[in-house]
Design an enzyme around this catalytic site. Structure first.
Site, PDB file in Angstrom:
ATOM      1  N   LYS A 146      -0.583   0.603  -4.085  1.00 21.93           N
ATOM      2  CA  LYS A 146      -1.853   1.004  -4.020  1.00 21.93           C
ATOM      3  C   LYS A 146      -2.623  -0.055  -3.212  1.00 21.93           C
ATOM      4  O   LYS A 146      -2.697  -1.565  -3.346  1.00 21.93           O
ATOM      5  CB  LYS A 146      -2.571   0.810  -5.691  1.00 21.93           C
ATOM      6  CG  LYS A 146      -4.052   0.992  -5.498  1.00 21.93           C
ATOM      7  CD  LYS A 146      -4.676   0.939  -6.903  1.00 21.93           C
ATOM      8  CE  LYS A 146      -6.149   1.197  -6.805  1.00 21.93           C
ATOM      9  NZ  LYS A 146      -6.826   1.045  -8.315  1.00 21.93           N
TER      10      LYS A 146
ATOM     11  N   LYS B  93      -0.897   5.184  -2.787  1.00 22.17           N
ATOM     12  CA  LYS B  93      -2.325   5.397  -2.860  1.00 22.17           C
ATOM     13  C   LYS B  93      -3.124   4.582  -1.858  1.00 22.17           C
ATOM     14  O   LYS B  93      -2.793   3.263  -2.140  1.00 22.17           O
ATOM     15  CB  LYS B  93      -2.890   5.370  -4.444  1.00 22.17           C
ATOM     16  CG  LYS B  93      -4.525   5.568  -4.456  1.00 22.17           C
ATOM     17  CD  LYS B  93      -5.071   5.294  -6.046  1.00 22.17           C
ATOM     18  CE  LYS B  93      -6.418   5.390  -5.839  1.00 22.17           C
ATOM     19  NZ  LYS B  93      -7.008   5.006  -7.282  1.00 22.17           N
TER      20      LYS B  93
END
Length: 335
Positions: A204, A257
């Protein structure tokens, strides 16, 4: 006259996709079971509030979840990713205590959804940012730096509360070091390890594409930013280390992400570990496609499907997208 070039027989590609069936044989496909729909559950029980920065998406109260999900489940939706929205700032504190309260929208939503849709996979984001007064994803020292150990202990406790409420999958997005191991140990201690999975937001990145989400989840920061715990966008090596660490600590799935700018990491993750790889088409990516289509740049349905096909081609199996309702309709109409 110079002889013209003629491709060798084994260099001729056109015949191999000269028929629609042949194209299918060369292609990947998207199934309804690949899709995960992110939903925002508000602490206002009757809410149906449009998110201005995320056009076409809403915050939903527990009392109106059937209105949202009945048609989607009929269309084949198999999984949701739940985010809680706490609009009552008086319930926020330095430790995110309300995250694990029985009165939280996530826990009440989980209990309702588990009873109402027994076949729907319930995935819950776990983070403290929406429940802390400062809006950061962990608990802070007095100098406003992250107290990692106390943070992962708290994240693990929230995870157990969500699992007891009915979550099938715990999805920690806080990016604290060691959180997967802490959650796995806490689930084991609570005798929940046998039927609750963990999806790690392993890769992320600290991205500008999260802007609309922070408005949607009321999780903005009161100071600073999250670059001390989310990954630097240029740090491929750190992302690979994070993936390896979370797999070793017991993650069942790995997420990358945002999605589009990091397809190289999707491919790396798919080749690196024998786990399903999720990709999150985040709020900023959703909004780019939406507003570009509104401006006439392209047809939205075509752009969304091309984006998702690219994610699958890179190695993603699980597609987290706010466009899940549209894709379900497209799959239904093409079947």
């Amino acid at each position: 006259m110079t002889d013209s070039f003629s491709p060798a027989p084994n260099h001729r590609l056109h015949p191999g996709y000269s028929h629609d069936v042949l194209k299918i044989w060369h292609s990947i496909s998207i199934e309804a079971s690949d899709l995960i729909y992110p939903i925002f559950i508000s602490d206002q029980d009757d809410a149906h509030e449009e998110i201005k920065s995320l056009a076409g998406q809403y915050r939903w109260g527990v009392n109106r979840l059937k209105e949202l999900l009945d048609p989607l489940v009929r269309d084949g939706l198999r999984a949701v990713l739940i985010f809680g929205v706490l609009t009552d700032n008086s319930k926020k504190d330095l430790k995110g205590s309300f995250a694990s309260s029985d009165e939280s929208s996530v826990i009440r939503g989980l209990k309702f959804l588990r009873a109402t849709y027994p076949s729907l996979l319930l995935m819950t984001d776990v983070c403290l940012c929406a429940y802390t007064t400062h809006g950061h994803c962990g608990i802070l020292y007095e100098d406003n730096t992250i107290n990692n150990q106390v943070s992962i202990d708290r994240i693990a406790a929230v995870s157990v509360a969500y699992a007891r409420a009915g979550a099938h999958v715990i999805a920690p997005s806080d990016m604290m070091d060691g959180r997967i191991g802490a959650i796995r140990a806490a689930l084991t201690a609570a005798k929940l390890e046998h039927n609750v999975a963990i999806m790690s937001y392993a890769a992320k990145f600290a991205s500008c594409f999260y802007g609309p989400f922070r408005d949607a989840a009321a999780s903005g920061m009161s100071f600073g930013d999250r670059t001390c715990y989310q990954l630097p966008p240029t740090a491929r090596g750190l992302a690979l280390r994070a993936i390896d660490r979370d797999v070793q600590e017991g993650a069942d799935f790995i997420m990358v992400k945002p999605g589009g700018p990091y397809l190289d990491l999707v491919r790396d993750a798919a080749e690196r570990c024998n786990l399903p790889i999720a990709i999150y088409q985040v709020s900023g990516e959703y909004s780019m496609l939406y507003h570009a289509a509104q401006a006439g740049a392209f047809k939205l349905e075509s752009a969304v499907m091309e984006w998702l096909m690219g994610a699958k081609r890179a190695g993603a199996k699980l597609l987290i997208t706010y466009y899940a309702p549209m894709v379900l309709q497209l799959l239904k109409s093409s079947s």
